[in-house]
Scaffold this active site. Sequence first.
Site, short mmCIF file in Angstrom:
data_model
loop_
_atom_site.label_atom_id
_atom_site.label_comp_id
_atom_site.label_asym_id
_atom_site.label_seq_id
_atom_site.Cartn_x
_atom_site.Cartn_y
_atom_site.Cartn_z
CD GLU A 209 -18.56 -4.98 6.85
OE1 GLU A 209 -17.90 -4.32 6.69
OE2 GLU A 209 -18.86 -6.20 6.17
CE LYS B 248 -4.25 1.38 2.36
NZ LYS B 248 -5.28 0.69 1.43
NE ARG C 59 -20.12 -5.22 2.27
CZ ARG C 59 -18.33 -5.19 2.35
NH1 ARG C 59 -18.07 -4.60 3.55
NH2 ARG C 59 -18.48 -3.93 1.52
#
Length: 367
Positions: free
Chosen positions: A100, A15, A128
């Site tokens: 989630e 990243k 979700r």
Amino acid sequence: NINSGPKIVHVITKKGRGFIPAECDPCSFHGTGPFDRDTGSKKSGAGAESFSSVAGRTLAAIAKNDEKVVAVTAAMKEGTGLTEFEKAAPGRLFDVGIAEQHAVTFCAAMASTGLKPFVPIYSTFYQRAYDQVIHDVAIMNLPVRFLIDRAGVVGDDGETHHGLFDISMFRIVPNIEFFAPSNGEELRDLLYYAWKKNDGPVAIRYPRGSSGVSGLDVNVYNEFKPGKIKVLTKGADVAIIAVGDMVGIALETASLLKKQGIGATVVNLLSVMPLDIKGLSKVIEKCGRFITVENGYTEGGAGEYIYSLLDPSLCKKRIVSPGFSGKFIHHGTSMELFSDFGIDPGSLADRIQKACSGKGKVKKKKA
């Protein structure tokens, strides 16, 4: 033969690769505003604290006084403000990754043992876990505290991240109390209320961005009583019933109307479930007309719910129930989107003025 059959390509990613400040701080640079390309320093001025930060600091303060308080995140510790909680109670913060559904069911299990779970999740990602909210928490009436972060339009995060469904989703589920604070102080008080409530689930929605307060003391709080509206201004011509962050828009609208000789009563709804329909009815009875305004889809929203419970004679006073409707919402700043959908102060004032037969036209405030 290398040209036939399946192939596996193993790619190692990093990243922020190529920009040292981002490589050293990948979390901060996951989503960022303007920054200095040479140093990586952020170009953001000091201002009011975000709702997420208020939530995180308040939960940390609560956790210091109650060892039963736990927090669960779905790979969004920093985004939901839980870094302070981790410092205060490192053994009571659980990151379940991008799961989630598991986060909600995990909280249900902990609540069933007497723990006090808080689960801050972005509004768009609660979609979700809707099955788990209903089946694993609400049906069993377990005291899970749902914190719905990034509720409403989210500006630069765009179409996939707008949190526009949560009012429609949560308000129809039995057993869940559902609140929408308009500022950081109300959010703090609601978190303390949720902490002390142990007889069923609580959901609190709050938007991305400024809470309107800075330096808030999270170690003290005001007692909160559910099911009561807050009347902020009084005027006989129109009532503006606002949900959450729309309270600020409503107050600006009332200020524009006042210049045109139209008196507005601004109501901070605050409590979506339970709903103070008696209080709302009294306000509407005293005013010539009324509107509701919310930062969410109007289908199944608070305005539609209020309208369904009002006496038919009062329903006739409604001008409009603006919000978002009919399609997925495009990218843009919050004020640009409010303006596009007619829920900025100028647009609201114009519609109210026309309905009240006012003279002239209210000048719109630039986004």
